[in-house]
Design an enzyme around this catalytic site. Sequence first.
Site, PDB file in Angstrom:
ATOM      1  N   ASP A 143       8.529  36.702  22.806  1.00  0.00           N
ATOM      2  CA  ASP A 143       7.870  37.119  24.049  1.00  0.00           C
ATOM      3  C   ASP A 143       6.927  36.015  24.530  1.00  0.00           C
ATOM      4  O   ASP A 143       5.783  36.276  24.884  1.00  0.00           O
ATOM      5  CB  ASP A 143       7.105  38.428  23.803  1.00  0.00           C
ATOM      6  CG  ASP A 143       6.735  39.133  25.099  1.00  0.00           C
ATOM      7  OD1 ASP A 143       7.201  38.686  26.171  1.00  0.00           O
ATOM      8  OD2 ASP A 143       5.964  40.113  25.040  1.00  0.00           O
ATOM      9  N   GLN A 177      -1.027  45.977  24.491  1.00  0.00           N
ATOM     10  CA  GLN A 177       0.154  46.811  24.317  1.00  0.00           C
ATOM     11  C   GLN A 177      -0.075  47.899  23.270  1.00  0.00           C
ATOM     12  O   GLN A 177       0.416  49.002  23.378  1.00  0.00           O
ATOM     13  CB  GLN A 177       1.297  45.885  23.883  1.00  0.00           C
ATOM     14  CG  GLN A 177       2.591  46.544  23.588  1.00  0.00           C
ATOM     15  CD  GLN A 177       3.214  47.109  24.850  1.00  0.00           C
ATOM     16  OE1 GLN A 177       3.109  46.546  25.928  1.00  0.00           O
ATOM     17  NE2 GLN A 177       3.848  48.254  24.695  1.00  0.00           N
ATOM     18  N   PHE A 178      -0.835  47.543  22.206  1.00  0.00           N
ATOM     19  CA  PHE A 178      -0.977  48.471  21.085  1.00  0.00           C
ATOM     20  C   PHE A 178      -2.303  49.234  21.090  1.00  0.00           C
ATOM     21  O   PHE A 178      -2.493  50.160  20.350  1.00  0.00           O
ATOM     22  CB  PHE A 178      -0.869  47.708  19.763  1.00  0.00           C
ATOM     23  CG  PHE A 178       0.463  47.064  19.567  1.00  0.00           C
ATOM     24  CD1 PHE A 178       1.558  47.819  19.215  1.00  0.00           C
ATOM     25  CD2 PHE A 178       0.615  45.701  19.741  1.00  0.00           C
ATOM     26  CE1 PHE A 178       2.792  47.232  19.040  1.00  0.00           C
ATOM     27  CE2 PHE A 178       1.846  45.102  19.564  1.00  0.00           C
ATOM     28  CZ  PHE A 178       2.946  45.879  19.210  1.00  0.00           C
ATOM     29  N   HIS A 233       0.851  -1.203   0.000  1.00  0.00           N
ATOM     30  CA  HIS A 233       0.000   0.000   0.000  1.00  0.00           C
ATOM     31  C   HIS A 233       0.883   1.248   0.000  1.00  0.00           C
ATOM     32  O   HIS A 233       1.600   1.485   0.977  1.00  0.00           O
ATOM     33  CB  HIS A 233      -0.892   0.023   1.241  1.00  0.00           C
ATOM     34  CG  HIS A 233      -1.889  -1.080   1.267  1.00  0.00           C
ATOM     35  ND1 HIS A 233      -3.047  -1.054   0.516  1.00  0.00           N
ATOM     36  CD2 HIS A 233      -1.893  -2.258   1.934  1.00  0.00           C
ATOM     37  CE1 HIS A 233      -3.734  -2.160   0.739  1.00  0.00           C
ATOM     38  NE2 HIS A 233      -3.046  -2.921   1.584  1.00  0.00           N
ATOM     39  N   LYS A 290      -7.965  43.496  17.136  1.00  0.00           N
ATOM     40  CA  LYS A 290      -7.024  44.350  17.871  1.00  0.00           C
ATOM     41  C   LYS A 290      -6.882  45.641  17.096  1.00  0.00           C
ATOM     42  O   LYS A 290      -6.569  45.611  15.899  1.00  0.00           O
ATOM     43  CB  LYS A 290      -5.653  43.667  17.959  1.00  0.00           C
ATOM     44  CG  LYS A 290      -5.588  42.615  19.012  1.00  0.00           C
ATOM     45  CD  LYS A 290      -4.134  42.258  19.297  1.00  0.00           C
ATOM     46  CE  LYS A 290      -4.077  41.194  20.359  1.00  0.00           C
ATOM     47  NZ  LYS A 290      -2.720  40.835  20.726  1.00  0.00           N
ATOM     48  N   VAL A 300      -8.759  45.851  22.426  1.00  0.00           N
ATOM     49  CA  VAL A 300      -9.114  44.575  21.779  1.00  0.00           C
ATOM     50  C   VAL A 300     -10.629  44.448  21.882  1.00  0.00           C
ATOM     51  O   VAL A 300     -11.193  44.548  22.979  1.00  0.00           O
ATOM     52  CB  VAL A 300      -8.429  43.379  22.478  1.00  0.00           C
ATOM     53  CG1 VAL A 300      -8.718  42.103  21.713  1.00  0.00           C
ATOM     54  CG2 VAL A 300      -6.927  43.595  22.609  1.00  0.00           C
TER      55      VAL A 300
HETATM   56  P1  ADP Z   1      -1.209  42.745  23.861  1.00  0.00           P
HETATM   57  O1  ADP Z   1      -0.507  41.454  23.655  1.00  0.00           O
HETATM   58  O2  ADP Z   1      -1.201  43.642  22.673  1.00  0.00           O
HETATM   59  O3  ADP Z   1      -0.767  43.435  25.106  1.00  0.00           O
HETATM   60  P2  ADP Z   1      -3.368  41.086  24.490  1.00  0.00           P
HETATM   61  O4  ADP Z   1      -3.180  40.110  23.404  1.00  0.00           O
HETATM   62  O5  ADP Z   1      -2.889  40.724  25.860  1.00  0.00           O
HETATM   63  O6  ADP Z   1      -2.743  42.420  24.061  1.00  0.00           O
HETATM   64  O7  ADP Z   1      -4.904  41.453  24.585  1.00  0.00           O
HETATM   65  C1  ADP Z   1      -5.503  42.028  25.718  1.00  0.00           C
HETATM   66  C2  ADP Z   1      -6.688  41.178  26.176  1.00  0.00           C
HETATM   67  O8  ADP Z   1      -7.617  41.030  25.103  1.00  0.00           O
HETATM   68  C3  ADP Z   1      -6.286  39.765  26.555  1.00  0.00           C
HETATM   69  O9  ADP Z   1      -5.925  39.656  27.888  1.00  0.00           O
HETATM   70  C4  ADP Z   1      -7.551  38.975  26.253  1.00  0.00           C
HETATM   71  O10 ADP Z   1      -8.423  39.007  27.341  1.00  0.00           O
HETATM   72  C5  ADP Z   1      -8.171  39.733  25.102  1.00  0.00           C
HETATM   73  N1  ADP Z   1      -7.866  39.051  23.810  1.00  0.00           N
HETATM   74  C6  ADP Z   1      -6.780  39.243  23.018  1.00  0.00           C
HETATM   75  N2  ADP Z   1      -6.826  38.451  21.931  1.00  0.00           N
HETATM   76  C7  ADP Z   1      -7.950  37.722  22.022  1.00  0.00           C
HETATM   77  C8  ADP Z   1      -8.558  36.707  21.210  1.00  0.00           C
HETATM   78  N3  ADP Z   1      -7.985  36.295  20.083  1.00  0.00           N
HETATM   79  N4  ADP Z   1      -9.729  36.170  21.627  1.00  0.00           N
HETATM   80  C9  ADP Z   1     -10.311  36.596  22.788  1.00  0.00           C
HETATM   81  N5  ADP Z   1      -9.788  37.529  23.587  1.00  0.00           N
HETATM   82  C10 ADP Z   1      -8.631  38.111  23.230  1.00  0.00           C
END
Ligand code: ADP
Length: 617
Positions: A481, A373-374, A120, A390, A377
């Site tokens: 990170d 950070q940016f 196979h 985001k 959300v």
């Molecule tokens: P950054 O990394 O830019 O600091 P995060 O990714 O920690 O931001 O986002 C902040 C919050 O938003 C997270 O703690 C989470 O609760 C929420 N979040 C981020 N991405 C998602 C996702 N894909 N689905 C659901 N919640 C999200």
Amino acid sequence: MFPRVILKGTLIKKSQQKKRTSPCNYKERFFVLDTQDLKYSEHRPGRKPLLKGCIELSRIQCVESVFSELPIPCNYKYPFQVFHSNYYLYIFAPDNDCRQRWVRALKEETKRNSLVAKYHPNFWMDGKWRCCQQAAKLAAGCQAYDPMGCASKKPLPQLPAPEMGLHDAEEGTVIALQDYTPLKDDNLPLQKDQEYTLINSCHRDWWAVRDDKGNTGFVPSTYVTEKSGNNFQRFKWYNKNITRGGAEDLLMKQGKEGAFMMRDSRQAGVYTVSVFTKAPGSNGEKNPRVKHYQIRQAETGEARFYLAEKYLFSTIPELIHYHQHNAAGLITRLRHPVSQDGGSSQDIADPLKDQWEVDPGELILGRELGRGQFGLVLEGRWRDKKVAVKTMREEGMSDEEFKEEARVMMRLSHSKLVQLYGVRTQCSPMWLVFEFMDNGCLSDYLRARKGHLSQDTMLEMCLDVSEGMAYLETSNFIHRDLAARNCLVSKDNEVKISDFGMTRFVLDDQYTSSQCSKFPIKWSAPEVIRYYKFSSKSDVWSFGVLMWEVYNEGRLPYENHSNIEVVESLTKGLRLLKPRLAPDAIHMLMEWCWKEKPEDRPSFALLLHELASLSDP
Ligand code: ADP
């Protein structure tokens, strides 16, 4: 008489899957073929290898490569089969040469056995043979077995003549550099090292290709390379007829950090990468200047090309692609390809550019999920899917580079990565549309379930992350990170990695300089803290800290210590203590991740297999 060893090496073995639900059935094993048996043993760091299996050669009835259209779920992508005593053993080699070597040697040693007439060529899976659909595992094969020959890929179509220009070379052959899972209906899946016919390469990022079954579709151009070794004309970064001085003039005129090109060296058959930088040199030189790096070739090995020691690649396009994302020894990352006839490739209209752009009409924004950070959300709906959006404050990030990199991040696709579906760059603030993760970030999830997490759950979380990281590692992508706060948990409690590569776009010094308060010192490897030297092995260090967070149910590492104290204790060779809930084997893996020298740490592929072997009943 003692048996003579014929071949030995590390391969991945698929277990016989005695239980259908066994979580991970691919294990790295050290195989030894001698004149009597095929033996395999488990490598245990710091301990004697443990013999796991032994197949008498006289029982083997067929050895052959397996060809399958299915994505291979482990890191070694070249399967072959050993049929013995009514069992099919599937073994995976790291490359085709290695597979052929094993198949040839095993065939040679078993050619006088009582062999099958037919075999196979594809896998047995989900209760049937994928090649002939027969539903009995021991059903006779569907293809004649050749005990002497080596089933190999079909012969190549004729290669385009070297003098052919860009336009008449339309039907060439390309080879996939890595697997690709389509993100859209008009995409074609790629399997690493398979050949495809190139139909159209007019667009810079997306080429149309045809597979050997006649299916056509678009694939990311950086995922394939041309079969004819040194036909680089299609690449924006290649300038055939330009002198060193000409290259310097052109790059200085561009004046952009990381503007680069590859050109022919004076020495025939040798190539040079020239790159513009304003970064201060080691001798204090500060003037904008062009640096030249010759592409060198190692004497032996399949991966031979390199610009900076240690980062070796099988092809030049792969090497350039890697350095477009990692400086890795160069003065700067190769950021903007520059060509004689077109200036910077970023200025060239790209008809497919918009395919990642999310149409705002298709996106409904909802409640705030958190603040990152940016920027904000938000929850959203896009094409019938729940998504997380985001929004990106431009003042917080390096915009142009980000747009370029977002495309790379969208091409990364794995079940253990939070998928980036699309972006909206043509507005302010920019939006990034991600897969929605119902259970929020891993660190909060762990803290909320403190005291209620089972050993299986904690191990499963580490396995999920190591699987995603092993994929990033094979994609030459560095997270930079990795921490529990940057992983998210799905509705089904699956952990996925998020925010990969994003720190590169943060312009806030507090975050990006290891001297400053927001830099994640407590997750960073010593070489990152000292020299800002990121690699997959520095991600491995962070993964060790993430395992520590999991087994401490979301506690912060070095809780009551300042960054300076942490650096001091690391310098003295001290490490985080064993979490109370961590079994010895898990603690041993953490300590392995925290070896001082990056090269002493395991790869993610190895970590994945070590963790998987702990989860097997
Ligand atoms: P950054 O990394 O830019 O600091 P995060 O990714 O920690 O931001 O986002 C902040 C919050 O938003 C997270 O703690 C989470 O609760 C929420 N979040 C981020 N991405 C998602 C996702 N894909 N689905 C659901 N919640 C999200």
